[in-house]
Design a protein around this motif. Sequence first.
Motif, PDB file in Angstrom:
ATOM      1  N   ASN A  26       0.818  -1.217   0.000  1.00  0.00           N
ATOM      2  CA  ASN A  26       0.000   0.000   0.000  1.00  0.00           C
ATOM      3  C   ASN A  26       0.850   1.264   0.000  1.00  0.00           C
ATOM      4  O   ASN A  26       0.361   2.355   0.305  1.00  0.00           O
ATOM      5  CB  ASN A  26      -0.942  -0.019   1.204  1.00  0.00           C
ATOM      6  CG  ASN A  26      -2.067  -1.023   1.052  1.00  0.00           C
ATOM      7  OD1 ASN A  26      -3.087  -0.724   0.441  1.00  0.00           O
ATOM      8  ND2 ASN A  26      -1.866  -2.224   1.579  1.00  0.00           N
ATOM      9  N   ASP A  27       2.120   1.092  -0.365  1.00  0.00           N
ATOM     10  CA  ASP A  27       3.053   2.213  -0.521  1.00  0.00           C
ATOM     11  C   ASP A  27       3.141   3.071   0.750  1.00  0.00           C
ATOM     12  O   ASP A  27       3.150   4.300   0.691  1.00  0.00           O
ATOM     13  CB  ASP A  27       2.641   3.079  -1.710  1.00  0.00           C
ATOM     14  CG  ASP A  27       3.787   3.952  -2.205  1.00  0.00           C
ATOM     15  OD1 ASP A  27       4.948   3.528  -2.078  1.00  0.00           O
ATOM     16  OD2 ASP A  27       3.518   5.072  -2.694  1.00  0.00           O
ATOM     17  N   ILE A  28       3.201   2.394   1.894  1.00  0.00           N
ATOM     18  CA  ILE A  28       3.345   3.082   3.170  1.00  0.00           C
ATOM     19  C   ILE A  28       4.742   2.803   3.718  1.00  0.00           C
ATOM     20  O   ILE A  28       5.086   1.651   4.018  1.00  0.00           O
ATOM     21  CB  ILE A  28       2.293   2.618   4.193  1.00  0.00           C
ATOM     22  CG1 ILE A  28       0.889   2.999   3.720  1.00  0.00           C
ATOM     23  CG2 ILE A  28       2.566   3.226   5.567  1.00  0.00           C
ATOM     24  CD1 ILE A  28      -0.228   2.483   4.600  1.00  0.00           C
ATOM     25  N   PHE A  29       5.531   3.856   3.811  1.00  0.00           N
ATOM     26  CA  PHE A  29       6.894   3.717   4.319  1.00  0.00           C
ATOM     27  C   PHE A  29       7.171   4.839   5.319  1.00  0.00           C
ATOM     28  O   PHE A  29       6.574   5.908   5.255  1.00  0.00           O
ATOM     29  CB  PHE A  29       7.906   3.756   3.178  1.00  0.00           C
ATOM     30  CG  PHE A  29       7.736   2.622   2.208  1.00  0.00           C
ATOM     31  CD1 PHE A  29       8.238   1.365   2.501  1.00  0.00           C
ATOM     32  CD2 PHE A  29       7.057   2.808   1.009  1.00  0.00           C
ATOM     33  CE1 PHE A  29       8.070   0.306   1.617  1.00  0.00           C
ATOM     34  CE2 PHE A  29       6.884   1.759   0.124  1.00  0.00           C
ATOM     35  CZ  PHE A  29       7.394   0.499   0.437  1.00  0.00           C
ATOM     36  N   PHE A  30       8.069   4.578   6.229  1.00  0.00           N
ATOM     37  CA  PHE A  30       8.401   5.533   7.277  1.00  0.00           C
ATOM     38  C   PHE A  30       9.892   5.855   7.220  1.00  0.00           C
ATOM     39  O   PHE A  30      10.708   4.981   6.929  1.00  0.00           O
ATOM     40  CB  PHE A  30       8.076   4.943   8.663  1.00  0.00           C
ATOM     41  CG  PHE A  30       6.615   4.670   8.880  1.00  0.00           C
ATOM     42  CD1 PHE A  30       5.823   5.562   9.586  1.00  0.00           C
ATOM     43  CD2 PHE A  30       6.027   3.520   8.370  1.00  0.00           C
ATOM     44  CE1 PHE A  30       4.470   5.313   9.784  1.00  0.00           C
ATOM     45  CE2 PHE A  30       4.674   3.253   8.553  1.00  0.00           C
ATOM     46  CZ  PHE A  30       3.895   4.168   9.264  1.00  0.00           C
ATOM     47  N   ASN A  31      10.225   7.108   7.514  1.00  0.00           N
ATOM     48  CA  ASN A  31      11.652   7.436   7.562  1.00  0.00           C
ATOM     49  C   ASN A  31      12.193   7.409   8.991  1.00  0.00           C
ATOM     50  O   ASN A  31      13.335   7.778   9.224  1.00  0.00           O
ATOM     51  CB  ASN A  31      11.942   8.786   6.901  1.00  0.00           C
ATOM     52  CG  ASN A  31      11.211   9.938   7.580  1.00  0.00           C
ATOM     53  OD1 ASN A  31      10.710   9.805   8.680  1.00  0.00           O
ATOM     54  ND2 ASN A  31      11.159  11.072   6.902  1.00  0.00           N
ATOM     55  N   TYR A  32      11.338   6.963   9.920  1.00  0.00           N
ATOM     56  CA  TYR A  32      11.800   6.739  11.292  1.00  0.00           C
ATOM     57  C   TYR A  32      11.261   5.385  11.748  1.00  0.00           C
ATOM     58  O   TYR A  32      10.039   5.170  11.794  1.00  0.00           O
ATOM     59  CB  TYR A  32      11.316   7.831  12.250  1.00  0.00           C
ATOM     60  CG  TYR A  32      11.809   7.620  13.671  1.00  0.00           C
ATOM     61  CD1 TYR A  32      12.901   8.345  14.156  1.00  0.00           C
ATOM     62  CD2 TYR A  32      11.223   6.677  14.517  1.00  0.00           C
ATOM     63  CE1 TYR A  32      13.383   8.129  15.451  1.00  0.00           C
ATOM     64  CE2 TYR A  32      11.695   6.455  15.794  1.00  0.00           C
ATOM     65  CZ  TYR A  32      12.776   7.182  16.259  1.00  0.00           C
ATOM     66  OH  TYR A  32      13.256   6.960  17.523  1.00  0.00           O
ATOM     67  N   ILE A  33      12.163   4.478  12.071  1.00  0.00           N
ATOM     68  CA  ILE A  33      11.794   3.138  12.526  1.00  0.00           C
ATOM     69  C   ILE A  33      12.662   2.775  13.728  1.00  0.00           C
ATOM     70  O   ILE A  33      13.881   2.966  13.693  1.00  0.00           O
ATOM     71  CB  ILE A  33      12.014   2.086  11.424  1.00  0.00           C
ATOM     72  CG1 ILE A  33      11.254   2.456  10.148  1.00  0.00           C
ATOM     73  CG2 ILE A  33      11.598   0.704  11.910  1.00  0.00           C
ATOM     74  CD1 ILE A  33      11.626   1.606   8.942  1.00  0.00           C
ATOM     75  N   VAL A  34      12.031   2.278  14.773  1.00  0.00           N
ATOM     76  CA  VAL A  34      12.793   1.773  15.918  1.00  0.00           C
ATOM     77  C   VAL A  34      12.225   0.406  16.282  1.00  0.00           C
ATOM     78  O   VAL A  34      11.011   0.219  16.368  1.00  0.00           O
ATOM     79  CB  VAL A  34      12.749   2.744  17.123  1.00  0.00           C
ATOM     80  CG1 VAL A  34      11.321   3.041  17.569  1.00  0.00           C
ATOM     81  CG2 VAL A  34      13.573   2.194  18.284  1.00  0.00           C
ATOM     82  N   GLY A  35      13.125  -0.551  16.467  1.00  0.00           N
ATOM     83  CA  GLY A  35      12.669  -1.899  16.778  1.00  0.00           C
ATOM     84  C   GLY A  35      13.649  -2.636  17.659  1.00  0.00           C
ATOM     85  O   GLY A  35      14.809  -2.218  17.812  1.00  0.00           O
TER      86      GLY A  35
END
Length: 278
Positions: A26-35
């Motif tokens: 669904n073309d959803i991307f984030f430029n901040y990811i923490v895992g």
Amino acid sequence: MKGLILEGGGMRGIYTAGVLDCFHDNDIFFNYIVGVSAGACHACSYITRQRGRNLKIASYIPDKRYMSMRNLVKSGSYFGMDFVFDDIPVKLIPFDYKTFFKSTDNFYIGAIDIETGKTYYFSKNEMDKKFTPVRASMSLPGISRVAEINGHYYLDGGISSPIPLEKSMEDGNEKHIVVLTQPKGFIKQQQKVNRYFKFKYRKYPMLIEAMKDRHNVYNKAVKLAEALEAENKAIIIRPSTDFKISRLEKDMSRIKQQYELGYSDTKKLIHKIKEFIS
């Protein structure tokens, strides 16, 4: 600013792989990811836009090279870290290292510093081709070797920061997508730190204290996420059905079922998520 927060959970983390593939479709991307732990591991293929790669990797879970008592005896780790982070990405299911290291995404991986009992968040800039920070974050106490990085020693990030929502908030994000691997209503119970752990980690009292308090930290993080969701500052994605999948699950039918649940749960929320992050 929007943050994507990914819980760990061992094999339960395949739920997150389904969530991330639905985001991709669904073309959803984030430029901040923490895992942390499995969450951080699944994020890597999401960053490189390698849709479906995490599920392909999961096909190796029943392989003794992936996780087995044989690995534990031979290398001191139940998980075959070299197989998972060297053989699979280089030879079997190629990882796009070029895209990963060129990415401008802010990606943080949490691991517990066993001397301080606090979480250290490695940035993507601190990542090497062996993905040592992710290895550290996935190193479960008792069945994994302690990971050494720059003279410091680390274990599973899920001990001290199982749901790294506060990190996202501290970094200035005002909206959060929180991916959990336990269903609504789950309350983590205190787990006794037995004599084996007390002896094995006797030189690291702050680690022992963090292990004792793990349930409180987890339950507090869930409450924080739910409070932010009530204020329309977060959306929580979590299993709508409790399959009670094991942290060390090897049944591929259950693993695939968990992946599909992650995908379908996310698909139901897609319009809400798009509006939320727009």
